[in-house]
Design a protein around this motif. Structure first.
Motif, PDB file in Angstrom:
ATOM      1  N   TYR A   1       0.852  -1.330  -0.011  1.00 47.98           N
ATOM      2  CA  TYR A   1       0.021  -0.073   0.124  1.00 47.98           C
ATOM      3  C   TYR A   1       0.873   1.214   0.017  1.00 47.98           C
ATOM      4  N   LYS A   2       1.787   1.369   0.733  1.00 45.47           N
ATOM      5  CA  LYS A   2       2.863   2.399   0.978  1.00 45.47           C
ATOM      6  C   LYS A   2       3.362   2.797  -0.411  1.00 45.47           C
ATOM      7  N   ALA A   3       3.879   1.590  -1.250  1.00 44.71           N
ATOM      8  CA  ALA A   3       4.407   1.773  -2.570  1.00 44.71           C
ATOM      9  C   ALA A   3       3.544   2.214  -3.526  1.00 44.71           C
ATOM     10  N   VAL A   4       2.065   2.022  -3.572  1.00 42.48           N
ATOM     11  CA  VAL A   4       1.155   2.362  -4.339  1.00 42.48           C
ATOM     12  C   VAL A   4       0.930   3.720  -4.104  1.00 42.48           C
ATOM     13  N   TRP A   5       0.882   4.142  -2.634  1.00 43.45           N
ATOM     14  CA  TRP A   5       0.741   5.542  -2.327  1.00 43.45           C
ATOM     15  C   TRP A   5       1.611   6.510  -3.215  1.00 43.45           C
ATOM     16  N   LYS A   6       2.962   5.987  -2.791  1.00 48.82           N
ATOM     17  CA  LYS A   6       4.005   6.838  -3.277  1.00 48.82           C
ATOM     18  C   LYS A   6       4.120   6.986  -4.764  1.00 48.82           C
ATOM     19  N   HIS A   7       3.752   5.983  -5.402  1.00 49.22           N
ATOM     20  CA  HIS A   7       4.035   6.025  -7.013  1.00 49.22           C
ATOM     21  C   HIS A   7       2.484   6.077  -7.959  1.00 49.22           C
TER      22      HIS A   7
ATOM     23  N   ASN B   1       0.966   6.669 -12.924  1.00 48.83           N
ATOM     24  CA  ASN B   1       0.025   5.604 -13.530  1.00 48.83           C
ATOM     25  C   ASN B   1      -1.160   6.603 -14.263  1.00 48.83           C
ATOM     26  N   PRO B   2      -0.957   6.414 -15.618  1.00 50.76           N
ATOM     27  CA  PRO B   2      -2.113   7.191 -16.279  1.00 50.76           C
ATOM     28  C   PRO B   2      -3.409   6.942 -16.114  1.00 50.76           C
ATOM     29  N   ILE B   3      -3.681   5.685 -15.704  1.00 49.35           N
ATOM     30  CA  ILE B   3      -5.094   5.108 -15.439  1.00 49.35           C
ATOM     31  C   ILE B   3      -5.633   5.915 -14.113  1.00 49.35           C
ATOM     32  N   ALA B   4      -4.635   5.936 -13.185  1.00 48.25           N
ATOM     33  CA  ALA B   4      -5.206   6.474 -12.014  1.00 48.25           C
ATOM     34  C   ALA B   4      -5.395   8.063 -12.021  1.00 48.25           C
ATOM     35  N   GLN B   5      -4.610   8.640 -12.859  1.00 48.41           N
ATOM     36  CA  GLN B   5      -4.698   9.909 -13.402  1.00 48.41           C
ATOM     37  C   GLN B   5      -6.043  10.410 -14.038  1.00 48.41           C
ATOM     38  N   TYR B   6      -6.267   9.453 -14.849  1.00 51.24           N
ATOM     39  CA  TYR B   6      -7.515   9.650 -15.624  1.00 51.24           C
ATOM     40  C   TYR B   6      -8.753   9.443 -14.788  1.00 51.24           C
ATOM     41  N   ALA B   7      -8.687   8.422 -13.866  1.00 52.26           N
ATOM     42  CA  ALA B   7      -9.958   8.243 -12.843  1.00 52.26           C
ATOM     43  C   ALA B   7     -10.125   9.311 -12.099  1.00 52.26           C
ATOM     44  N   ILE B   8      -9.022  10.016 -11.683  1.00 55.37           N
ATOM     45  CA  ILE B   8      -9.416  11.418 -10.851  1.00 55.37           C
ATOM     46  C   ILE B   8      -9.704  12.541 -11.737  1.00 55.37           C
ATOM     47  N   PHE B   9      -9.073  12.683 -12.932  1.00 57.85           N
ATOM     48  CA  PHE B   9      -9.599  13.487 -13.859  1.00 57.85           C
ATOM     49  C   PHE B   9     -11.095  13.442 -14.085  1.00 57.85           C
ATOM     50  N   ASP B  10     -11.538  12.390 -14.569  1.00 56.05           N
ATOM     51  CA  ASP B  10     -12.931  12.126 -14.801  1.00 56.05           C
ATOM     52  C   ASP B  10     -13.803  12.210 -13.628  1.00 56.05           C
ATOM     53  N   GLY B  11     -13.544  11.924 -12.378  1.00 60.07           N
ATOM     54  CA  GLY B  11     -14.368  11.817 -11.251  1.00 60.07           C
ATOM     55  C   GLY B  11     -14.452  13.312 -10.776  1.00 60.07           C
ATOM     56  N   GLY B  12     -13.300  14.284 -10.572  1.00 57.76           N
ATOM     57  CA  GLY B  12     -13.476  15.373  -9.918  1.00 57.76           C
ATOM     58  C   GLY B  12     -13.312  16.615 -10.751  1.00 57.76           C
ATOM     59  N   PHE B  13     -13.183  16.521 -11.854  1.00 60.10           N
ATOM     60  CA  PHE B  13     -12.945  17.764 -12.874  1.00 60.10           C
ATOM     61  C   PHE B  13     -13.779  17.806 -13.887  1.00 60.10           C
TER      62      PHE B  13
ATOM     63  N   PHE C   1      -2.779  19.812 -14.415  1.00 60.56           N
ATOM     64  CA  PHE C   1      -3.310  20.187 -12.919  1.00 60.56           C
ATOM     65  C   PHE C   1      -3.418  18.673 -12.159  1.00 60.56           C
ATOM     66  N   ILE C   2      -3.959  17.708 -12.598  1.00 61.36           N
ATOM     67  CA  ILE C   2      -3.911  16.498 -12.154  1.00 61.36           C
ATOM     68  C   ILE C   2      -2.851  15.720 -11.864  1.00 61.36           C
ATOM     69  N   GLN C   3      -2.084  15.789 -12.567  1.00 63.08           N
ATOM     70  CA  GLN C   3      -0.513  15.169 -12.439  1.00 63.08           C
ATOM     71  C   GLN C   3       0.175  16.029 -11.087  1.00 63.08           C
ATOM     72  N   LEU C   4      -0.149  17.141 -11.012  1.00 64.63           N
ATOM     73  CA  LEU C   4       0.587  18.065  -9.710  1.00 64.63           C
ATOM     74  C   LEU C   4      -0.125  17.787  -8.663  1.00 64.63           C
ATOM     75  N   TYR C   5      -1.467  17.600  -8.785  1.00 66.76           N
ATOM     76  CA  TYR C   5      -2.302  17.216  -7.701  1.00 66.76           C
ATOM     77  C   TYR C   5      -1.793  15.741  -7.077  1.00 66.76           C
ATOM     78  N   MET C   6      -1.747  14.810  -7.904  1.00 69.72           N
ATOM     79  CA  MET C   6      -1.212  13.415  -7.503  1.00 69.72           C
ATOM     80  C   MET C   6       0.194  13.497  -6.881  1.00 69.72           C
TER      81      MET C   6
END
Length: 303
Positions: free
Chosen positions: A168-174, A178-190, A199-204
Protein backbone atom coordinates in the motif's frame (compact mmCIF):
# COMPACT_ATOMS: atom_id res chain seq x y z
CA UNK A 1 3.08 31.00 -6.37
CA UNK A 2 3.61 34.55 -5.10
CA UNK A 3 5.52 37.22 -7.00
CA UNK A 4 7.62 37.53 -3.87
CA UNK A 5 7.34 35.06 -1.00
CA UNK A 6 8.07 35.39 2.71
CA UNK A 7 8.11 31.77 3.97
CA UNK A 8 8.52 31.03 7.65
CA UNK A 9 7.78 28.56 10.45
CA UNK A 10 5.62 28.93 13.52
CA UNK A 11 5.51 26.71 16.61
CA UNK A 12 2.09 26.10 18.11
CA UNK A 13 1.36 25.91 21.86
CA UNK A 14 1.83 22.12 21.76
CA UNK A 15 5.15 22.42 19.92
CA UNK A 16 3.95 21.53 16.42
CA UNK A 17 5.93 23.21 13.66
CA UNK A 18 3.74 24.85 11.01
CA UNK A 19 4.95 26.13 7.69
CA UNK A 20 3.39 29.33 6.40
CA UNK A 21 3.99 31.80 3.62
CA UNK A 22 2.84 35.37 2.99
CA UNK A 23 3.06 37.70 0.01
CA UNK A 24 4.04 40.59 2.28
CA UNK A 25 6.77 41.19 4.89
CA UNK A 26 5.26 40.77 8.33
CA UNK A 27 6.43 44.23 9.39
CA UNK A 28 4.44 45.69 6.49
CA UNK A 29 1.10 44.08 7.37
CA UNK A 30 -1.70 46.58 6.86
CA UNK A 31 -4.15 45.84 9.70
CA UNK A 32 -6.90 47.84 7.98
CA UNK A 33 -6.97 45.47 5.00
CA UNK A 34 -8.13 41.84 5.18
CA UNK A 35 -5.74 38.94 4.77
CA UNK A 36 -6.97 36.15 2.49
CA UNK A 37 -6.36 32.73 4.02
CA UNK A 38 -6.70 29.77 1.64
CA UNK A 39 -7.80 26.48 3.24
CA UNK A 40 -7.32 23.39 1.04
CA UNK A 41 -9.17 20.09 1.04
CA UNK A 42 -8.54 16.43 1.83
CA UNK A 43 -5.22 15.32 0.29
CA UNK A 44 -5.09 18.63 -1.57
CA UNK A 45 -2.65 21.52 -1.39
CA UNK A 46 -2.52 25.24 -2.07
CA UNK A 47 -2.01 24.34 -5.75
CA UNK A 48 -5.82 23.90 -5.88
CA UNK A 49 -5.95 27.69 -5.67
CA UNK A 50 -3.32 28.27 -8.35
CA UNK A 51 -5.71 30.49 -10.34
CA UNK A 52 -6.99 32.44 -7.34
CA UNK A 53 -3.75 33.34 -5.56
CA UNK A 54 -2.07 35.33 -8.40
CA UNK A 55 -5.39 37.00 -9.30
CA UNK A 56 -5.99 38.36 -5.82
CA UNK A 57 -2.33 39.20 -5.32
CA UNK A 58 -2.51 41.28 -8.51
CA UNK A 59 -5.47 43.14 -7.00
CA UNK A 60 -3.34 44.02 -3.98
CA UNK A 61 -4.72 41.57 -1.42
CA UNK A 62 -2.57 40.37 1.46
CA UNK A 63 -2.46 36.55 1.39
CA UNK A 64 -1.51 33.90 3.94
CA UNK A 65 -0.92 30.26 2.99
CA UNK A 66 -0.09 27.54 5.48
CA UNK A 67 0.19 23.77 5.77
CA UNK A 68 -1.79 21.89 8.40
CA UNK A 69 0.02 19.65 10.87
CA UNK A 70 1.03 16.36 9.17
CA UNK A 71 0.88 18.09 5.78
CA UNK A 72 3.75 18.89 3.42
CA UNK A 73 6.28 21.32 4.96
CA UNK A 74 4.69 21.32 8.42
CA UNK A 75 5.65 18.74 11.01
CA UNK A 76 4.62 15.14 10.30
CA UNK A 77 5.91 13.85 13.65
CA UNK A 78 3.92 12.51 16.59
CA UNK A 79 0.49 10.94 16.87
CA UNK A 80 -1.61 11.40 13.72
CA UNK A 81 -4.70 11.56 15.97
CA UNK A 82 -3.57 15.08 16.90
CA UNK A 83 -4.33 16.08 13.32
CA UNK A 84 -7.99 16.90 13.87
CA UNK A 85 -10.27 19.82 13.08
CA UNK A 86 -10.18 21.45 16.55
CA UNK A 87 -6.36 21.34 16.58
CA UNK A 88 -6.07 22.56 12.98
CA UNK A 89 -8.39 25.47 13.84
CA UNK A 90 -6.45 26.24 17.01
CA UNK A 91 -3.14 26.12 15.13
CA UNK A 92 -4.35 28.73 12.67
CA UNK A 93 -5.89 30.81 15.46
CA UNK A 94 -2.53 30.90 17.22
CA UNK A 95 -0.70 31.70 13.98
CA UNK A 96 -3.04 34.62 13.22
CA UNK A 97 -2.56 35.96 16.75
CA UNK A 98 1.21 35.65 16.48
CA UNK A 99 1.19 37.57 13.18
CA UNK A 100 -1.24 40.15 14.62
CA UNK A 101 -3.74 39.47 11.83
CA UNK A 102 -7.19 40.55 12.97
CA UNK A 103 -9.17 40.83 9.73
CA UNK A 104 -9.39 37.83 7.41
CA UNK A 105 -11.29 36.28 4.54
CA UNK A 106 -11.16 32.47 4.60
CA UNK A 107 -11.49 30.60 1.29
CA UNK A 108 -12.03 26.88 1.88
CA UNK A 109 -12.43 24.04 -0.61
CA UNK A 110 -13.87 20.55 0.04
CA UNK A 111 -12.58 19.41 3.47
CA UNK A 112 -11.35 22.98 3.85
CA UNK A 113 -15.02 23.91 4.28
CA UNK A 114 -15.13 21.78 7.44
CA UNK A 115 -12.02 23.52 8.71
CA UNK A 116 -13.40 26.99 7.92
CA UNK A 117 -16.66 26.23 9.71
CA UNK A 118 -14.88 24.74 12.71
CA UNK A 119 -12.73 27.86 12.92
CA UNK A 120 -15.69 30.23 12.57
CA UNK A 121 -17.50 28.30 15.28
CA UNK A 122 -14.61 28.34 17.76
CA UNK A 123 -12.92 31.65 16.92
CA UNK A 124 -15.54 33.89 15.26
CA UNK A 125 -13.44 36.97 15.98
CA UNK A 126 -10.80 35.68 13.54
CA UNK A 127 -13.02 35.38 10.46
CA UNK A 128 -14.49 38.53 8.90
CA UNK A 129 -16.03 36.62 5.98
CA UNK A 130 -15.65 33.24 4.30
CA UNK A 131 -16.04 31.51 0.94
CA UNK A 132 -16.97 27.82 1.07
CA UNK A 133 -16.43 25.79 -2.11
CA UNK A 134 -17.76 22.25 -2.71
CA UNK A 135 -18.05 21.28 0.94
CA UNK A 136 -20.27 18.92 2.89
CA UNK A 137 -21.44 18.94 6.49
CA UNK A 138 -22.76 15.38 6.28
CA UNK A 139 -20.45 12.33 6.14
CA UNK A 140 -18.91 12.25 2.65
CA UNK A 141 -18.97 8.45 2.65
CA UNK A 142 -22.77 8.64 2.58
CA UNK A 143 -23.11 10.96 -0.39
CA UNK A 144 -19.98 10.84 -2.56
CA UNK A 145 -20.91 10.11 -6.18
CA UNK A 146 -24.55 10.35 -5.03
CA UNK A 147 -24.36 6.89 -3.42
CA UNK A 148 -22.96 5.07 -0.39
CA UNK A 149 -20.50 3.01 -2.45
CA UNK A 150 -17.56 4.58 -0.61
CA UNK A 151 -19.03 3.64 2.77
CA UNK A 152 -19.48 0.06 1.57
CA UNK A 153 -16.06 -0.42 0.00
CA UNK A 154 -13.90 1.59 2.43
CA UNK A 155 -13.62 -1.13 5.13
CA UNK A 156 -12.28 -3.58 2.53
CA UNK A 157 -9.77 -1.08 1.20
CA UNK A 158 -8.63 -0.26 4.72
CA UNK A 159 -8.31 -3.98 5.51
CA UNK A 160 -6.07 -4.37 2.45
CA UNK A 161 -3.81 -1.52 3.60
CA UNK A 162 -3.36 -3.15 7.00
CA UNK A 163 -2.72 -6.61 5.59
CA UNK A 164 -0.22 -5.42 2.98
CA UNK A 165 1.23 -2.20 4.42
CA UNK A 166 4.40 -2.13 2.31
CA UNK A 167 2.49 -2.72 -0.91
CA UNK A 168 0.00 0.00 0.00
CA UNK A 169 2.82 2.39 0.84
CA UNK A 170 4.46 1.73 -2.54
CA UNK A 171 1.16 2.29 -4.36
CA UNK A 172 0.61 5.50 -2.40
CA UNK A 173 4.01 6.90 -3.27
CA UNK A 174 3.96 6.00 -6.97
CA UNK A 175 0.33 6.03 -8.14
CA UNK A 176 0.75 9.56 -9.52
CA UNK A 177 2.80 7.99 -12.33
CA UNK A 178 -0.08 5.75 -13.38
CA UNK A 179 -2.06 7.23 -16.31
CA UNK A 180 -5.11 5.12 -15.43
CA UNK A 181 -5.18 6.54 -11.90
CA UNK A 182 -4.68 10.02 -13.32
CA UNK A 183 -7.63 9.62 -15.66
CA UNK A 184 -9.88 8.20 -12.93
CA UNK A 185 -9.31 11.28 -10.78
CA UNK A 186 -9.57 13.56 -13.81
CA UNK A 187 -12.92 12.04 -14.80
CA UNK A 188 -14.33 11.88 -11.28
CA UNK A 189 -13.47 15.29 -9.92
CA UNK A 190 -12.92 17.79 -12.72
CA UNK A 191 -14.50 19.28 -15.83
CA UNK A 192 -12.27 17.65 -18.44
CA UNK A 193 -13.08 20.31 -21.03
CA UNK A 194 -11.85 23.11 -18.78
CA UNK A 195 -8.92 21.65 -16.79
CA UNK A 196 -5.74 20.25 -18.31
CA UNK A 197 -4.18 16.95 -17.23
CA UNK A 198 -1.12 18.74 -15.83
CA UNK A 199 -3.29 20.07 -13.00
CA UNK A 200 -4.17 16.48 -12.01
CA UNK A 201 -0.58 15.29 -12.34
CA UNK A 202 0.59 17.99 -9.91
CA UNK A 203 -2.29 17.18 -7.57
CA UNK A 204 -1.37 13.49 -7.49
CA UNK A 205 2.34 14.22 -7.10
CA UNK A 206 1.56 16.33 -4.03
CA UNK A 207 -0.54 13.48 -2.58
CA UNK A 208 2.54 11.22 -2.68
CA UNK A 209 4.30 13.63 -0.30
CA UNK A 210 1.74 13.01 2.45
CA UNK A 211 1.72 10.18 5.02
CA UNK A 212 -0.01 7.13 3.55
CA UNK A 213 -2.32 6.74 6.59
CA UNK A 214 -3.62 10.31 6.34
CA UNK A 215 -6.45 9.60 3.89
CA UNK A 216 -8.41 7.20 6.10
CA UNK A 217 -7.77 9.35 9.15
CA UNK A 218 -9.09 12.54 7.52
CA UNK A 219 -12.06 10.76 5.97
CA UNK A 220 -13.01 9.53 9.44
CA UNK A 221 -12.71 13.09 10.78
CA UNK A 222 -15.14 14.28 8.12
CA UNK A 223 -17.49 11.41 8.92
CA UNK A 224 -17.54 12.24 12.64
CA UNK A 225 -17.59 16.04 12.30
CA UNK A 226 -20.64 17.43 14.12
CA UNK A 227 -20.47 20.95 12.67
CA UNK A 228 -23.97 20.62 11.20
CA UNK A 229 -25.30 21.08 14.74
CA UNK A 230 -23.60 24.47 15.01
CA UNK A 231 -24.31 26.08 11.63
CA UNK A 232 -27.08 28.37 12.86
CA UNK A 233 -24.75 29.90 15.45
CA UNK A 234 -22.15 30.89 12.84
CA UNK A 235 -22.80 34.54 11.98
CA UNK A 236 -19.88 34.98 9.57
CA UNK A 237 -20.89 36.46 6.17
CA UNK A 238 -20.52 33.52 3.79
CA UNK A 239 -20.49 32.84 0.06
CA UNK A 240 -21.27 29.18 -0.69
CA UNK A 241 -20.09 27.92 -4.10
CA UNK A 242 -20.79 24.59 -5.80
CA UNK A 243 -20.65 23.08 -9.26
CA UNK A 244 -23.85 21.72 -10.77
CA UNK A 245 -21.87 18.78 -12.22
CA UNK A 246 -20.00 17.95 -9.00
CA UNK A 247 -19.84 14.13 -8.98
CA UNK A 248 -18.11 13.94 -5.59
CA UNK A 249 -20.25 16.24 -3.44
CA UNK A 250 -23.76 16.71 -4.92
CA UNK A 251 -24.61 20.40 -4.93
CA UNK A 252 -27.75 20.00 -2.83
CA UNK A 253 -25.25 19.96 0.03
CA UNK A 254 -24.46 23.59 -0.80
CA UNK A 255 -28.15 24.37 -0.52
CA UNK A 256 -28.20 22.81 2.95
CA UNK A 257 -25.24 24.96 3.98
CA UNK A 258 -26.88 28.11 2.66
CA UNK A 259 -30.17 27.32 4.35
CA UNK A 260 -28.65 26.90 7.80
CA UNK A 261 -25.90 29.54 7.78
CA UNK A 262 -27.70 32.77 8.80
CA UNK A 263 -25.63 35.18 6.68
CA UNK A 264 -24.98 33.17 3.54
CA UNK A 265 -25.61 33.34 -0.18
CA UNK A 266 -25.38 30.59 -2.80
CA UNK A 267 -23.61 30.53 -6.16
CA UNK A 268 -23.97 27.40 -8.29
CA UNK A 269 -21.59 27.21 -11.26
CA UNK A 270 -23.00 25.81 -14.50
CA UNK A 271 -20.90 22.83 -15.67
CA UNK A 272 -18.75 23.20 -12.55
CA UNK A 273 -17.13 20.07 -11.09
CA UNK A 274 -15.91 19.43 -7.55
CA UNK A 275 -13.17 21.99 -8.26
CA UNK A 276 -15.04 24.88 -9.92
CA UNK A 277 -12.24 27.30 -9.04
CA UNK A 278 -10.05 25.37 -11.51
CA UNK A 279 -12.80 24.81 -14.08
CA UNK A 280 -13.84 28.45 -14.39
CA UNK A 281 -11.26 30.56 -12.55
CA UNK A 282 -12.19 33.92 -14.07
CA UNK A 283 -15.85 33.46 -13.15
CA UNK A 284 -15.05 32.27 -9.61
CA UNK A 285 -12.47 35.00 -9.01
CA UNK A 286 -14.88 37.70 -10.12
CA UNK A 287 -17.66 36.31 -7.91
CA UNK A 288 -15.41 36.09 -4.85
CA UNK A 289 -14.14 39.61 -5.41
CA UNK A 290 -17.70 40.87 -5.77
CA UNK A 291 -18.61 39.13 -2.49
CA UNK A 292 -15.63 40.69 -0.71
CA UNK A 293 -16.65 44.18 -1.81
CA UNK A 294 -20.25 43.69 -0.76
CA UNK A 295 -19.40 41.98 2.55
CA UNK A 296 -18.09 45.21 4.03
CA UNK A 297 -14.76 43.83 5.25
CA UNK A 298 -12.80 46.23 3.05
CA UNK A 299 -14.38 49.12 4.92
CA UNK A 300 -14.20 47.43 8.29
CA UNK A 301 -17.93 46.66 8.45
CA UNK A 302 -19.49 43.22 8.32
CA UNK A 303 -22.70 42.82 6.36
Amino acid sequence: MFKKSYPNYFYTSDGTRLFYNTNFPLNELNPEKPVMVFIYGLLCSNSHFKYQIPYFEELGYQILLHDYRFHFSSSQDGDIESCNFPNIARDLHELLADLNIKKTLFVGHSMGVNICLEHARRYPEDVSAQVLISGTVVPPQDIMFDSNIIDITMPYIEMFTKKYPELYKAVWKHSYKNPIAQYAIFDGGFNKKQVNIEFIQLYMKKISELPENLFFHLLKLMHDHDIINHLESIETPTLVIGGDKDKIIPNYLQQILTKHLPKSQLYIVKDGSHVPQADFPEMINHRINQFIKKSGILSGKKS
